[in-house]
Design an enzyme around this catalytic site. Sequence first.
Site, PDB file in Angstrom:
ATOM      1  N   HIS A 182     -12.255  45.683 -55.285  1.00  0.00           N
ATOM      2  CA  HIS A 182     -12.854  47.055 -54.771  1.00  0.00           C
ATOM      3  C   HIS A 182     -12.015  47.499 -53.597  1.00  0.00           C
ATOM      4  O   HIS A 182     -12.011  48.331 -52.900  1.00  0.00           O
ATOM      5  CB  HIS A 182     -13.962  47.318 -54.487  1.00  0.00           C
ATOM      6  CG  HIS A 182     -14.704  46.492 -53.417  1.00  0.00           C
ATOM      7  ND1 HIS A 182     -15.387  45.226 -53.446  1.00  0.00           N
ATOM      8  CD2 HIS A 182     -14.866  46.886 -52.064  1.00  0.00           C
ATOM      9  CE1 HIS A 182     -15.910  44.978 -52.391  1.00  0.00           C
ATOM     10  NE2 HIS A 182     -15.251  46.179 -51.416  1.00  0.00           N
ATOM     11  N   ASP A 222     -15.726  41.663 -59.732  1.00  0.00           N
ATOM     12  CA  ASP A 222     -15.093  42.273 -58.430  1.00  0.00           C
ATOM     13  C   ASP A 222     -14.339  41.155 -57.755  1.00  0.00           C
ATOM     14  O   ASP A 222     -14.762  40.552 -56.778  1.00  0.00           O
ATOM     15  CB  ASP A 222     -16.327  42.751 -57.482  1.00  0.00           C
ATOM     16  CG  ASP A 222     -15.654  43.349 -56.183  1.00  0.00           C
ATOM     17  OD1 ASP A 222     -14.424  43.781 -56.162  1.00  0.00           O
ATOM     18  OD2 ASP A 222     -16.112  43.630 -55.187  1.00  0.00           O
ATOM     19  N   SER A 240     -15.361  42.575 -47.221  1.00  0.00           N
ATOM     20  CA  SER A 240     -15.045  42.427 -48.558  1.00  0.00           C
ATOM     21  C   SER A 240     -13.766  41.660 -48.839  1.00  0.00           C
ATOM     22  O   SER A 240     -12.574  41.699 -48.179  1.00  0.00           O
ATOM     23  CB  SER A 240     -14.890  43.910 -48.996  1.00  0.00           C
ATOM     24  OG  SER A 240     -15.953  44.549 -48.880  1.00  0.00           O
TER      25      SER A 240
END
Length: 251
Positions: free
Chosen positions: A62, A104, A201
């Site tokens: 992402h 992810d 992230s």
Amino acid sequence: MMDVLLRILLFHLLTSLGSEIINGKKVPDDLMLYMASVQDSSGRHICGGFLINEDFVVTAAHCRKPTSVVLGTHNLKKINNGTNRYSVETCEHPSYVNVKSGNDIMLLKLSKKAQLGNRIQPVQLPKAETKLKDKTKCRVAGWGLTKTRGQVTAVLQVADVPFVDLEVCKTKWNEVPFTLPNNVICAGGFNAKKGFCRGDSGGPLVCGREAVGVVSFNMKRNCDYPNVPNVYTDISKYLDWIKEISKRQKC
């Protein structure tokens, strides 16, 4: 109608992540030499990442549209574009749709081999399925804010976080209610005051000497801390894919 609205709300809560390590400390210059700052075309840090060999960095899928990574420095105010910056080609996992559906994970192919030495070294990956005991001590690292609505820091921070049994993690997220995707593991953010938040992230969850997880998502922007565990992509579920991409040297 309410079910649809709830799902939309959950999606926005899960994807509103940025770059924070909560209650962490500065990483010594000679440790965590695999850490990478994943950056966009303006040279802005957008996500974390970690070097796994001379040619590839792992990050989260992402973390869209990165154009380069910075290796070899823990201080993002001290970047030499000639030696620290590497242009990248993105290799998003083919099954990735969004964070709530899983997968992810993304590989970044470096435009040139990383110059390994006393400032840059890859991290080990697990050789088999991740099987850790509940509350095993692990680490998560990243750049950015140090508390909710706090100040940005350019210096890499690390926090110790306890591994959370997957069944416990699923139970806590079911109470939200939200069903966790497949191929995830959990650590920190539950009965703990340490973990990640907005924008870490793509960074690694390191247990022992191995990077076992990729920072994927948390709940809301509150990092002080929601009573659900932090969620990571389980790297051990993607070893064959990583090996295949690494072997052929292209996406």
